[in-house]
Design a protein around this motif. Structure first.
Motif, short mmCIF file in Angstrom:
data_model
loop_
_atom_site.label_atom_id
_atom_site.label_comp_id
_atom_site.label_asym_id
_atom_site.label_seq_id
_atom_site.Cartn_x
_atom_site.Cartn_y
_atom_site.Cartn_z
N ASP A 280 -62.31 -39.04 31.55
CA ASP A 280 -62.30 -39.26 33.00
C ASP A 280 -61.89 -38.00 33.73
O ASP A 280 -61.14 -37.17 33.20
N VAL B 93 -59.78 -36.10 36.59
CA VAL B 93 -58.49 -36.25 37.25
C VAL B 93 -58.69 -35.83 38.71
O VAL B 93 -59.00 -34.67 38.98
N LYS C 276 -57.04 -35.94 42.60
CA LYS C 276 -55.84 -36.16 43.41
C LYS C 276 -56.05 -35.52 44.77
O LYS C 276 -56.57 -34.41 44.86
N ARG D 239 -58.70 -32.18 39.88
CA ARG D 239 -57.54 -31.42 39.39
C ARG D 239 -57.61 -31.17 37.88
O ARG D 239 -56.82 -30.39 37.35
N GLN E 65 -59.42 -35.61 31.71
CA GLN E 65 -58.77 -36.30 30.59
C GLN E 65 -59.73 -36.29 29.41
O GLN E 65 -60.89 -36.69 29.54
N ARG F 112 -55.43 -38.51 23.31
CA ARG F 112 -55.81 -38.19 24.69
C ARG F 112 -54.86 -37.14 25.25
O ARG F 112 -53.65 -37.19 25.01
N THR G 152 -54.67 -34.17 28.90
CA THR G 152 -55.26 -33.77 30.18
C THR G 152 -55.30 -32.26 30.29
O THR G 152 -54.30 -31.57 30.03
N ALA H 193 -55.89 -29.13 32.88
CA ALA H 193 -55.85 -28.82 34.31
C ALA H 193 -57.01 -27.91 34.67
O ALA H 193 -57.49 -27.12 33.85
N ALA I 246 -65.02 -41.79 39.47
CA ALA I 246 -64.16 -40.95 40.32
C ALA I 246 -64.53 -41.06 41.79
O ALA I 246 -63.82 -40.52 42.65
#
Length: 514
Positions: free
Chosen positions: A152, A154, A156, A161, A164, A171, A173, A175, A210
């Motif tokens: 997915d 991310v 924000k 951002r 994942q 799992r 994340t 950046a 998203a």
């Protein structure tokens, strides 16, 4: 320096990674090996105006004509005008396009008014492009994460951002300042497909979750000629471009009576005609006859030289196509729709870009012109890499599309779906020909199914959940488009409506802009 994630390793992802890595920190995520993608299976070639007897204007006109009124003229102009420069860039990178008498060899394909399709290794164009670009990316400053599934985005404060991922059952994340989706189409939606196993629509599904806008997702192109064997194998349109013809079960040509261009009519016309002929024959495949190609007495030699990959595959399945016509059937091939972008690859979410088959740039409209797909990936990946470093997410361009809200239920089904039954349903009810009755049956069945647990760590189950989400969205839009246009053919609405334009999906909402 920006932190950039690219998802996908076909021509679009590799070009974007190569170009962006010159001045940015680039991580390329791919769920299989780096060289595994739709690109490597592209046989026919790449269309571009590289010859004096051709023109950009004519390539534009051919593309617009094939697109059945849904192409974005500006995007088409960009595609055709910038194509020659990008071909020269590929040559500089080391792609060895086939030559004839010291010049680039070229072929003719359906709906092109000129022979402008370049090929490399005969019918192994995609493989040659892929391996050249893989070598260049391996040598560049790119962090490559293979066997890594993109779960997915991310998001924000209305901007991307990070991403994942799932790797080795865990799992985590990553950046990012910006993210480029380049993860291909969704051919695995259908029981018969020319696409490899990796084409499960993951990029479109995670963009939809998203809240990104999707466009024209009801338009899925079916290639007319796949070898009708247990293991579907594409027989390139270039074979018909060289003069191969189609026979019915009795050995008679049937396309001449259906379209002025016969076997070289637009793909949707040929695929639909074959499907109807097969229905008349009780499901029996039609026959593709290439036994007269080349000069007399040299058919076998010609086929092996011009189409080495196809020749080997056909013979491996027990056919000598130099002597006997082979059975063919239509199969799901290319998705004209996808994540909606502008001509720089920017989506409706700040910091999110999409290039290649996962994107809908507007160049293909309702029916892609043959061999424009690799060109689109090439041109728009380069444009994305050119634009991305300059963009400021605080000044992200806003979409002006109107949205007609319609909720899509995606996780309330009674039982978890099995991929095979999903593919069969889509083939039978949301395939080459569609109807209100069939689409409503599909919608009802789809709503009784659910995907896997969102925190599942089985890649195959996550892929099937993505396919289910896409199928639900596609059926909803196909029901709403009460007309026939390009690859979307409604038996209950056979005419094209001038008041219907692009369909837009946003998160769990569907719209048709009229």
């Amino acid at each position: 320096m920006k932190q950039i994630i690219i998802v996908g390793s076909g021509i679009a992802g590799l070009v974007a990674a190569l170009e962006l890595s010159r001045e940015n920190a680039v991580t390329l995520v791919t769920k299989a090996a780096l060289a595994d993608s739709n690109t490597r299976w592209a046989q026919g070639g790449i269309a571009a105006v590289m010859f004096e007897d051709d023109s950009i204007a004519e390539h534009i006109a051919d593309t617009l004509s094939a697109g059945a009124g849904l192409c974005d003229p500006l995007a088409v102009e960009v595609l055709c005008a910038e194509g020659p420069r990008r071909i020269r860039d590929l040559i500089q990178l080391g792609v060895a396009f086939d030559q004839h008498d010291g010049e680039l060899a070229r072929g003719l394909e359906a709906a092109h008014t000129h022979a402008r399709v370049l090929h490399a290794g005969g019918d192994a164009t995609g493989l040659n492009l892929e391996m050249t670009l893989v070598k260049a990316v391996r040598a560049a400053n790119v962090r490559v994460m293979e066997q890594t599934f993109a779960c997915d985005l991310v998001v924000k404060d209305e901007r991307v951002r990070g991403l994942q991922i799932l790797q080795d059952g865990r799992r985590e994340t990553l950046a990012a300042d910006a993210l480029v989706l380049a993860c291909g189409g969704a051919g695995q939606l259908y029981r018969h497909t020319t696409n490899p196993a990796v084409a499960t629509g993951d990029g479109v599904a995670l963009a939809m979750r998203a809240g990104a806008q999707l466009a024209d997702i009801e338009f899925y192109q079916f290639h007319p000629t796949a070898l009708a064997t247990k293991e579907t194998f594409l027989i390139s349109e270039a074979v018909r471009g060289e003069g191969a013809v189609l026979f019915d079960a009795e050995g008679k040509r049937f396309m001449q009576a259906l379209h002025k261009d016969a076997e070289l009519a637009p793909r949707d016309v040929v695929a639909r005609s074959i499907a109807r002929q097969m229905a008349k024959q009780g499901g029996q495949p039609v026959l593709l006859d290439a036994t007269h190609l080349g000069s007399p007495g040299s058919v076998e030699e010609f086929l092996k030289k011009r189409f080495p990959t196809i020749d080997a595959a056909v013979r491996a399945r027990g056919y000598d196509w130099s002597k006997t016509p082979v059975p063919v059937t239509p199969a799901a091939h290319y998705w004209m729709g996808g994540v909606k972008t502008d001509i720089w690859g920017r989506t409706s979410i700040a910091g999110l870009y999409a290039v290649g088959e996962v994107a809908c740039t507007g160049v293909h409209g309702a029916n892609r012109l043959a061999s424009n797909s690799l060109l689109e990936s090439l041109v728009f990946a380069w444009r994305c890499a050119e634009q991305l470093p300059q963009d400021d997410v605080r000044r992200w361009p806003q979409s002006s599309c109107g949205i007609l809200a319609l909720e899509l239920e995606t996780e309330r089904g009674v039982r978890q779906v099995h991929r095979g039954e999903l593919q069969t349903l889509m083939w039978n009810r949301v395939g080459i020909e569609r109807s209100n009755e069939g689409l409503r049956e599909a919608a009802e069945q789809l709503m009784s199914w659910r995907g896997c647990d969102p925190f599942c760590t089985e890649v195959a189950e996550l892929e099937t959940a993505n396919l289910l989400a896409i199928a639900k969205a596609m059926v909803t839009v196909a029901l709403d488009r009460r007309e026939s246009r390009g690859a979307h053919y409604r038996t209950d609405y056979p005419e094209t409506r001038v008041d219907m334009q692009h369909s837009i999906v946003c998160a769990e909402k569907v719209a048709v802009v009229v």
